[in-house]
Design a protein around this motif. Structure first.
Motif, PDB file in Angstrom:
ATOM      1  N   PHE A  35       0.830  -1.207   0.000  1.00  0.00           N
ATOM      2  CA  PHE A  35       0.000   0.000   0.000  1.00  0.00           C
ATOM      3  C   PHE A  35       0.864   1.256   0.000  1.00  0.00           C
ATOM      4  N   LEU A  36       1.917   1.240   0.806  1.00  0.00           N
ATOM      5  CA  LEU A  36       2.801   2.402   0.891  1.00  0.00           C
ATOM      6  C   LEU A  36       3.531   2.635  -0.428  1.00  0.00           C
ATOM      7  N   ILE A  37       4.032   1.568  -1.016  1.00  0.00           N
ATOM      8  CA  ILE A  37       4.733   1.693  -2.303  1.00  0.00           C
ATOM      9  C   ILE A  37       3.779   2.216  -3.366  1.00  0.00           C
ATOM     10  N   LYS A  38       2.584   1.671  -3.426  1.00  0.00           N
ATOM     11  CA  LYS A  38       1.608   2.116  -4.424  1.00  0.00           C
ATOM     12  C   LYS A  38       1.216   3.573  -4.197  1.00  0.00           C
ATOM     13  N   ALA A  39       1.013   3.956  -2.941  1.00  0.00           N
ATOM     14  CA  ALA A  39       0.631   5.337  -2.638  1.00  0.00           C
ATOM     15  C   ALA A  39       1.713   6.310  -3.088  1.00  0.00           C
ATOM     16  N   ILE A  40       2.970   5.979  -2.827  1.00  0.00           N
ATOM     17  CA  ILE A  40       4.060   6.865  -3.240  1.00  0.00           C
ATOM     18  C   ILE A  40       4.159   6.900  -4.762  1.00  0.00           C
ATOM     19  N   SER A  41       3.935   5.773  -5.414  1.00  0.00           N
ATOM     20  CA  SER A  41       4.072   5.720  -6.876  1.00  0.00           C
ATOM     21  C   SER A  41       3.017   6.539  -7.604  1.00  0.00           C
ATOM     22  N   CYS A  42       1.893   6.800  -6.938  1.00  0.00           N
ATOM     23  CA  CYS A  42       0.818   7.571  -7.565  1.00  0.00           C
ATOM     24  C   CYS A  42       1.153   9.056  -7.670  1.00  0.00           C
ATOM     25  N   ASP A  43       2.078   9.523  -6.870  1.00  0.00           N
ATOM     26  CA  ASP A  43       2.475  10.925  -6.856  1.00  0.00           C
ATOM     27  C   ASP A  43       3.992  11.002  -6.993  1.00  0.00           C
ATOM     28  N   GLU A  44       4.473  12.189  -7.198  1.00  0.00           N
ATOM     29  CA  GLU A  44       5.927  12.393  -7.255  1.00  0.00           C
ATOM     30  C   GLU A  44       6.557  12.101  -5.891  1.00  0.00           C
ATOM     31  N   PHE A  45       5.853  12.466  -4.822  1.00  0.00           N
ATOM     32  CA  PHE A  45       6.304  12.216  -3.457  1.00  0.00           C
ATOM     33  C   PHE A  45       5.077  12.130  -2.562  1.00  0.00           C
ATOM     34  N   THR A  46       5.282  11.668  -1.338  1.00  0.00           N
ATOM     35  CA  THR A  46       4.205  11.594  -0.363  1.00  0.00           C
ATOM     36  C   THR A  46       4.762  12.000   0.996  1.00  0.00           C
ATOM     37  N   ARG A  47       3.936  12.633   1.801  1.00  0.00           N
ATOM     38  CA  ARG A  47       4.320  13.033   3.153  1.00  0.00           C
ATOM     39  C   ARG A  47       3.697  12.085   4.169  1.00  0.00           C
ATOM     40  N   PHE A  48       4.302  12.023   5.334  1.00  0.00           N
ATOM     41  CA  PHE A  48       3.886  11.120   6.406  1.00  0.00           C
ATOM     42  C   PHE A  48       2.404  11.265   6.725  1.00  0.00           C
ATOM     43  N   ALA A  49       1.951  12.492   6.906  1.00  0.00           N
ATOM     44  CA  ALA A  49       0.559  12.729   7.305  1.00  0.00           C
ATOM     45  C   ALA A  49      -0.429  12.219   6.258  1.00  0.00           C
ATOM     46  N   ARG A  50      -0.041  12.247   4.996  1.00  0.00           N
ATOM     47  CA  ARG A  50      -0.949  11.769   3.951  1.00  0.00           C
ATOM     48  C   ARG A  50      -1.182  10.271   4.055  1.00  0.00           C
ATOM     49  N   PHE A  51      -0.168   9.528   4.479  1.00  0.00           N
ATOM     50  CA  PHE A  51      -0.348   8.082   4.649  1.00  0.00           C
ATOM     51  C   PHE A  51      -1.415   7.799   5.691  1.00  0.00           C
ATOM     52  N   THR A  52      -1.377   8.551   6.791  1.00  0.00           N
ATOM     53  CA  THR A  52      -2.350   8.300   7.862  1.00  0.00           C
ATOM     54  C   THR A  52      -3.762   8.641   7.415  1.00  0.00           C
ATOM     55  N   LYS A  53      -3.899   9.503   6.407  1.00  0.00           N
ATOM     56  CA  LYS A  53      -5.217   9.811   5.856  1.00  0.00           C
ATOM     57  C   LYS A  53      -5.648   8.766   4.834  1.00  0.00           C
ATOM     58  N   GLN A  54      -4.676   8.142   4.167  1.00  0.00           N
ATOM     59  CA  GLN A  54      -4.978   7.166   3.129  1.00  0.00           C
ATOM     60  C   GLN A  54      -5.273   5.783   3.684  1.00  0.00           C
ATOM     61  N   LEU A  55      -4.591   5.433   4.761  1.00  0.00           N
ATOM     62  CA  LEU A  55      -4.628   4.057   5.237  1.00  0.00           C
ATOM     63  C   LEU A  55      -5.020   3.987   6.706  1.00  0.00           C
ATOM     64  N   PRO A  56      -5.707   2.931   7.103  1.00  0.00           N
ATOM     65  CA  PRO A  56      -6.029   2.739   8.522  1.00  0.00           C
ATOM     66  C   PRO A  56      -4.819   2.136   9.248  1.00  0.00           C
ATOM     67  N   ILE A  57      -3.775   2.953   9.417  1.00  0.00           N
ATOM     68  CA  ILE A  57      -2.507   2.485   9.969  1.00  0.00           C
ATOM     69  C   ILE A  57      -2.085   3.422  11.095  1.00  0.00           C
ATOM     70  N   SER A  58      -1.522   2.864  12.159  1.00  0.00           N
ATOM     71  CA  SER A  58      -1.057   3.704  13.265  1.00  0.00           C
ATOM     72  C   SER A  58       0.243   4.393  12.851  1.00  0.00           C
ATOM     73  N   GLU A  59       0.533   5.497  13.487  1.00  0.00           N
ATOM     74  CA  GLU A  59       1.766   6.231  13.186  1.00  0.00           C
ATOM     75  C   GLU A  59       2.996   5.389  13.503  1.00  0.00           C
ATOM     76  N   LYS A  60       2.929   4.598  14.572  1.00  0.00           N
ATOM     77  CA  LYS A  60       4.061   3.743  14.958  1.00  0.00           C
ATOM     78  C   LYS A  60       4.351   2.699  13.868  1.00  0.00           C
ATOM     79  N   VAL A  61       3.323   2.018  13.410  1.00  0.00           N
ATOM     80  CA  VAL A  61       3.491   0.993  12.378  1.00  0.00           C
ATOM     81  C   VAL A  61       3.912   1.634  11.064  1.00  0.00           C
ATOM     82  N   LEU A  62       3.348   2.781  10.750  1.00  0.00           N
ATOM     83  CA  LEU A  62       3.723   3.498   9.534  1.00  0.00           C
ATOM     84  C   LEU A  62       5.207   3.863   9.568  1.00  0.00           C
ATOM     85  N   ALA A  63       5.657   4.443  10.665  1.00  0.00           N
ATOM     86  CA  ALA A  63       7.064   4.830  10.787  1.00  0.00           C
ATOM     87  C   ALA A  63       7.988   3.624  10.658  1.00  0.00           C
TER      88      ALA A  63
END
Length: 144
Positions: A35-63
């Motif tokens: 999911f993270l790889i696909k999310a980044i590939s859809c844009d030129e770049f992605t920021r941390f906060a955008r992942f938490t909006k895109q996915l039901p993932i905790s900040e700890k697991v995301l980091a």
């Protein structure tokens, strides 16, 4: 599979440590990594906060996942000296090389779900180009 598990006999650990399937799965098939790889590939770049909006993932697991992707050379992390600090994640060439594999895996799963008449996530369909962009069903980061 975790090759460091103490309950595996040594010959199993050795086999798993040399197995290309196991190597690939550890690199980019853990729970959130596709999911993270696909999310980044859809844009030129992605920021941390955008992942938490895109996915039901905790900040700890995301980091943790982002650190692993960076350590494995799939993601590049850029920190900008601003207040507050801005951090961007981009795929490396190696990271982009995984996208066709993930797309094929998605395509296979999608076709099998259709055969079994299972519901398919509409946003995932948009990410993968099966549906046109539709602002009324898209969640952040799509509605910019």
């Amino acid at each position: 599979m975790d090759t460091n598990r103490s309950d595996y006999p040594e010959h199993v650990k050795e086999f798993l440590s040399k197995d290309p399937y196991n190597f690939a799965m550890k690199l980019f098939c853990k729970r959130w990594k596709p999911f993270l790889i696909k999310a980044i590939s859809c844009d030129e770049f992605t920021r941390f906060a955008r992942f938490t909006k895109q996915l039901p993932i905790s900040e700890k697991v995301l980091a943790q996942n982002l650190r692993e992707l960076e350590a494995d050379g799939l993601v590049m992390r850029t920190v900008y000296a601003e207040v507050p600090p801005r951090v961007e994640y981009r795929l490396t060439e190696l990271g982009y090389s995984i996208c066709p594999i993930l797309n094929a895996l998605y395509d296979w799963g999608r076709e099998e779900m259709k055969k079994r008449k299972l519901p398919i996530d509409r946003e995932g369909e948009i990410w993968h180009g099966y549906q046109k962009r539709n602002e009324t069903i898209m969640q952040p980061p799509f509605s910019r």
